[in-house]
Design a protein around this motif. Structure first.
Motif, short mmCIF file in Angstrom:
data_model
loop_
_atom_site.label_atom_id
_atom_site.label_comp_id
_atom_site.label_asym_id
_atom_site.label_seq_id
_atom_site.Cartn_x
_atom_site.Cartn_y
_atom_site.Cartn_z
N PHE A 660 0.80 -1.22 0.21
CA PHE A 660 0.00 0.02 0.02
C PHE A 660 0.99 1.47 0.02
O PHE A 660 2.06 1.15 0.39
CB PHE A 660 -0.95 -0.09 1.11
N TYR A 661 0.21 2.29 -0.44
CA TYR A 661 0.94 3.66 -0.46
C TYR A 661 -0.15 4.49 -0.36
O TYR A 661 -1.11 4.61 -1.09
CB TYR A 661 1.52 3.82 -1.98
N THR A 662 -0.09 5.83 0.28
CA THR A 662 -0.80 6.70 0.65
C THR A 662 0.07 7.95 0.98
O THR A 662 1.25 7.98 1.46
CB THR A 662 -1.32 6.56 1.90
N LYS A 663 -0.47 9.14 0.10
CA LYS A 663 0.39 10.45 0.17
C LYS A 663 -0.76 11.35 0.63
O LYS A 663 -1.90 11.37 0.25
CB LYS A 663 0.86 10.70 -1.32
N ILE A 664 -0.65 12.11 1.86
CA ILE A 664 -1.42 13.38 2.12
C ILE A 664 -0.97 14.52 2.05
O ILE A 664 0.39 14.61 2.62
CB ILE A 664 -1.94 12.83 3.69
N GLU A 665 -1.29 15.45 1.53
CA GLU A 665 -0.59 16.84 1.42
C GLU A 665 -1.71 17.76 1.97
O GLU A 665 -2.88 17.86 2.06
CB GLU A 665 -0.52 17.23 -0.15
N ASP A 666 -0.98 19.03 2.29
CA ASP A 666 -1.72 20.23 2.84
C ASP A 666 -2.78 19.98 3.98
O ASP A 666 -3.76 20.61 4.28
CB ASP A 666 -2.58 20.72 1.58
N GLU A 667 -2.23 18.97 4.89
CA GLU A 667 -2.75 18.89 6.12
C GLU A 667 -2.69 20.14 7.15
O GLU A 667 -1.37 20.84 6.80
CB GLU A 667 -2.36 17.48 6.96
N ILE A 668 -3.07 20.30 8.20
CA ILE A 668 -3.02 21.22 9.26
C ILE A 668 -2.67 20.54 10.49
O ILE A 668 -3.50 19.52 10.90
CB ILE A 668 -4.11 22.20 9.33
N GLU A 669 -1.65 21.05 11.17
CA GLU A 669 -1.53 20.30 12.60
C GLU A 669 -1.37 21.20 13.67
O GLU A 669 -0.65 22.47 13.47
CB GLU A 669 -0.20 19.30 12.63
N LYS A 670 -1.74 20.98 14.96
CA LYS A 670 -1.75 21.91 15.85
C LYS A 670 -1.45 21.25 17.32
O LYS A 670 -1.48 20.05 17.34
CB LYS A 670 -3.11 22.62 16.04
N GLY A 671 -0.95 21.96 18.22
CA GLY A 671 -0.64 21.40 19.49
C GLY A 671 -0.45 22.47 20.57
O GLY A 671 -0.20 23.88 20.10
N PHE A 672 -0.55 22.15 21.64
CA PHE A 672 -0.43 23.34 22.85
C PHE A 672 0.93 23.05 23.78
O PHE A 672 1.19 21.68 23.88
CB PHE A 672 -1.44 23.36 23.73
N GLY A 673 1.56 24.09 24.31
CA GLY A 673 2.55 23.98 25.29
C GLY A 673 3.28 24.81 25.71
O GLY A 673 3.04 25.94 25.14
#
Length: 905
Positions: A660-673
């Protein structure tokens, strides 16, 4: 003489009735190979007895079948379901002969969805933060992934839970804020969710929805589709809960066309495996079905799961070395009892009405309307103008004294940690601090609350245009209104909480500066998210002698906005009232090619390209305070995925090999600290846009029936899941506003390319052997090896700001060493399961025992993350700071067991 004649007559009547009981038998065969099929499930819809399994020669039988009309149902892994109507009217025996089944490896008849028990009580700080949605079925690899590797936080293909769609009667249950299903909403209802109507694995086509790359699960809650009769069970375990009871009653479809099913459960523990945690969860389900006629059926469903449970903390290695893997910093003694500050409560009941319309023999229409309400909340300790009293705060750790060159203080604090006086919350001191002020509370408990009101509509039309062409058209509309706020839970002896931030000196609500909050009042933040979602799905399947082709297409529309109820003193222009409305148009296309080489060998090729709108949580990084976002980064994510499988289905050996192969582009990630960087110390929300990821790997599984009683199963999953680019990096912080700046700063690029994703073990191997005795007892042993597990990296350290203003000499070699991603150790786990079933007339009694991690391996780190506080190079190379701000980690549970006994009739 009269008594004798009466006795003879009664005896004859009894014999006549007994002779009226009919035996039904048959032999299941593969229509392509004419070979007998073992271990298929056969049931008579309308009988109260359990289903039976076909034996080694495909034989099955039902005895003592009363007169009536029944629907014979046969289903199994990779076979299209078989149905046949049978009329019983006094025959002594009905021999069906050969029951021919059509093999189709895409039609995986599912067993259930399983989740690690700890996952049901997990949140951002639980002991199982990385546990994923695990699907199980009688497909070899999927079953191993769920019951063996899945017990150790293995995620199939490394996908996040948000890529798994869960539906009830067609209604999607995933949350709008993060895209994930909240399994606590139906926790404990195993008799309802035991056998989903459909469960697709990964990219396989679904007849209910376009689906995501993790697959689609749909539950049909009509009582007539579930087991008729009574089921009672009790379970004992040593996991997040200790005891579980379940009771279910289903009338089945009665002569008057009604069917009613009720199921209830409770799971509880005064203290779970992790110190200072408790668990109290209830569950209920009511299904009422009315079959109006052969074409129309109405079904009303309601279910809910009120639950209250406390959670555990993520710990550094320093804490684990002193207190062990079950240490939890969130609790302390109060009046002789353990009290935990982190308590999560969820109750979000669901109400649904479904209409099933059999338009004709080839066309069906399902329509469901649904409404869900309730709240989800989690408590935590908060304070005003007072020091952080939590034991795991860095200034309360022994290594803080080493950092300040105080060896004596280090020894003293370490002893206080070991004896418990410094390692647990001191509730008495919190109350005393509030009494000393004798006005407002300086320490208090708050709840972060989410109250959703979700109205949904779903319709699905299925038809056979010809014997070779099937069509599915489905449409969905959903409206969600979410109220999110912080609420005062306990004043801890104080009188009220002030409407003021003592750190950055502003009012939480400028519209009401004199406002004070008491128990039950909203405090600090208060806003709504309003969202609309609609999609249209089309799928066509064309069946041929050599090739089956399935093509699906979807288009969807999403819009949402934030509506602030507090005028925040720092964000006067962007906190109160409605924000801009964000809207997104998306599409997707997927296909499946199934090449039928012969009756045993198949090749399956799946492909999907789709776009997905960001969630409200991603668009508004700090929605609690304002609606400011990074406009240029708010775009649809793009997903390209494909897999290629070879499937072998023999009478004794079943196997599958997949790449299998999967490519995900232009995601947004966030976090706190908190970040302790070259510019100072800030509490931040970090946001990355334009994030690209890659999932590459293979799955291999084989099941061999060595003898009629011994089965060997092996599976291997090899994955490499990485960031494939260097995304844009932003920080949001109140401190920037206090200093006269903007709400966020652009820190340029985060150099994350080729770093591993934190998905749990990226590779896993399992080998098991099972013995099933003809007298209905079994024993199984399996070995599981988990490898290639990496901690989540802190992106801020991978920006140029990490080495700005450094006082040390930085070389490429030293920088690579400091920024090297930590890989946890590979570990081996041994599992054991045994069981026995009994039959006493119409009563079925079963017992089973599963022991995971039989060797009690306590070295297994399931996941973790780097702390943000090491925000500059000088701190990162300091030995004492490496200990003080070391990664926060989640450890496995050690040896656990699950014992279950059930009675069905």
């Amino acid at each position: 003489m009269n008594k004798l004649l009466l006795s003879i007559s009664l005896f004859a009547a009894v014999v006549g009735v007994a002779q009226a009981q009919t035996k039904i038998s048959g032999i299941a065969k593969n229509s392509a190979t004419n070979e007998e099929v073992y271990n298929l499930t056969v049931r008579l819809d309308g009988m109260s007895s359990d289903a039976v399994l076909t034996d080694r020669i495909g034989y099955f039988q039902f005895v003592d079948v009363p007169d009536g009309t029944y629907k014979l149902q046969v289903f199994g892994v990779g076979f299209d379901p078989y149905e046949k109507t049978i009329s019983v009217a006094g025959q002594k025996e009905i021999e069906l002969g050969e029951v021919l089944l059509t093999y189709n490896p895409n039609n995986i008849d599912v067993g259930l969805i399983t989740l690690n028990d700890d996952e049901l009580s997990s949140d951002e700080s639980s002991t199982s933060s990385s546990a994923g949605l695990l699907q199980s079925s009688r497909d070899v690899f999927a079953r191993v992934a769920a019951f063996e590797l899945g017990s150790y936080w293995f995620k199939p293909r490394g996908y996040d839970n948000k890529y798994n769609d869960v539906h009830f009667n067609g209604i999607r249950m995933n949350k709008i804020d993060n895209g994930r299903a909240t399994f606590n909403n139906w926790g404990g209802l195993n008799d309802v969710t035991r056998r989903p109507d459909e469960l697709t694995y990964a990219l396989e086509p679904s007849t209910y929805a376009f689906g995501d790359i993790g697959g689609v699960t749909n539950f049909d809650t009509r009582p007539s589709t579930m087991r008729k009769g009574v089921s009672l069970s009790y379970s004992a375990t040593n996991r997040s809960y200790r005891n579980r009871v379940m009771a279910t009653y289903n009338t089945g479809l009665m002569d008057n066309g009604w069917a009613i099913m009720f199921s209830g459960s409770r799971r509880w523990a005064e203290e779970g495996l992790v110190e200072g945690t408790f668990h109290d969860s209830w569950g209920y389900f009511l299904g009422v079905e009315k079959r109006i006629n052969k074409n129309h059926t109405l079904n009303f469903t309601t279910f809910g799961a009120p639950n209250r449970r406390s959670t555990g903390s993520a710990n550094t290695q320093e804490m684990v070395d002193m207190k062990g893997i079950y240490y939890n910093s969130f609790w302390g003694w109060q009046d002789g009892e353990k009290r935990n500050e982190r308590v999560r409560e969820t109750y979000e009941p669901v109400y649904q009405l479904s209409h099933h319309w059999n338009i004709n023999e080839k066309s069906k229409l399902l329509t469901t309307v649904s409404y869900q309400t309730g709240r989800e909340q989690g408590s935590r300790l908060d304070w005003y103008n007072a020091p952080n009293a939590t034991p795991n705060y860095y200034r309360n750790l022994p290594s803080w004294y080493l950092y300040n060159n105080d060896q004596e203080g280090y020894e003293r604090q370490r002893e206080n940690w070991i004896n418990g006086s410094a390692s647990q919350l001191n509730w008495n001191s919190l109350y005393q601090a509030n009494l000393n002020v004798n006005k407002h509370s300086v320490y208090y408990l708050t709840n972060d609350v989410n109250e959703d009101k979700t109205a949904s509509f779903y319709t699905n039309f299925k038809t056979e245009l010809t014997d070779k062409i099937d069509i599915v058209v489905a449409a969905t509309y959903q409206n969600v209104k979410s109220e999110l706020f912080r609420e005062v839970e306990d004043l801890l002896g104080g009188n009220y909480v002030l409407n003021y931030d003592d750190f950055n000196k502003y009012y939480f609500d400028e519209n009401n500066k004199d406002y004070v909050a008491r128990v039950g009042d909203r405090h600090e933040y208060n806003y709504e998210i309003n969202r609309n979602y609609a999609d249209l799905y089309f799928q066509s399947k064309i069946k041929g002698s050599f090739l089956d082709l399935t093509v699906g297409m979807r288009t969807s529309y999403t819009d949402f906005y934030r509506d602030g109820k507090f005028l925040n003193g720092l964000y006067r222009e962007n906190s109160f009232g409605k924000s801009k409305t964000y809207d997104f148009l998306n599409f997707g296309v997927k296909s499946n090619f199934l090449f039928k080489l012969d009756g045993r060998n198949f090749i399956s090729l799946n492909g999907q390209y789709s776009t997905e709108a960001p969630t409200a949580d991603e668009v508004f990084p700090n929605a609690r305070l304002h609606d400011i976002t990074v406009e240029e980064g708010i775009v649809n994510a793009k997903i390209l995925a494909t897999d290629l499988s070879y499937v072998y289905r023999g009478p004794r050996v079943k196997a599958r090999a997949t790449g299998f192969y999967t490519k995900i582009e232009d995601e947004i990630e966030k976090g706190f600290g908190y970040i302790d960087g070259g510019e100072g110390q800030y509490f931040v929300a970090e946001v990355m846009t334009g994030v690209d990821k890659q999932y590459l790997g293979g799955e291999v599984a084989i099941e061999a029936q060595i003898t009629p009683t011994i089965k060997v199963t092996g599976a291997a999953a090899l994955g490499q899941y990485t960031y494939t680019n260097n995304p844009n990096y932003y920080l949001f912080s109140d401190d920037f506003m206090v200093d006269g700046g903007e709400a966020f700063k652009n820190y340029g690029t985060a150099y994350l390319k080729d770093y591993k994703l934190q998905t749990g073990p990226q590779s896993g191997y399992s080998l098991g052997v099972e013995y099933r005795d003809p007298k209905f007892w079994w024993v199984g042993v399996s070995g599981n090896y988990l490898t290639n597990n990496y901690l989540d990296v802190a992106p801020y350290r991978r920006t140029t700001n990490f080495i700005a203003n450094t006082q040390s000499t930085v070389t490429e070699e030293s920088l690579r060493e400091v920024l090297k991603q930590e890989r946890v150790s590979d570990e081996f786990m041994l599992n054991l399961n045994v069981g026995k079933t009994f039959r006493f007339g119409q009563y079925y009694l079963g017992t089973s025992l599963t022991v995971n991690n039989l060797l009690d391996n306590k070295n297994y780190v399931t996941g973790g993350f780097e702390q943000l506080r090491l925000g500059n190079y000088d701190n990162a190379i300091n030995q004492h700071q490496q200990t003080l701000f070391g990664p926060r980690m989640f450890y496995g549970a050690g040896r656990t067991f699950f014992f279950n006994v059930y009675l069905r009739f």
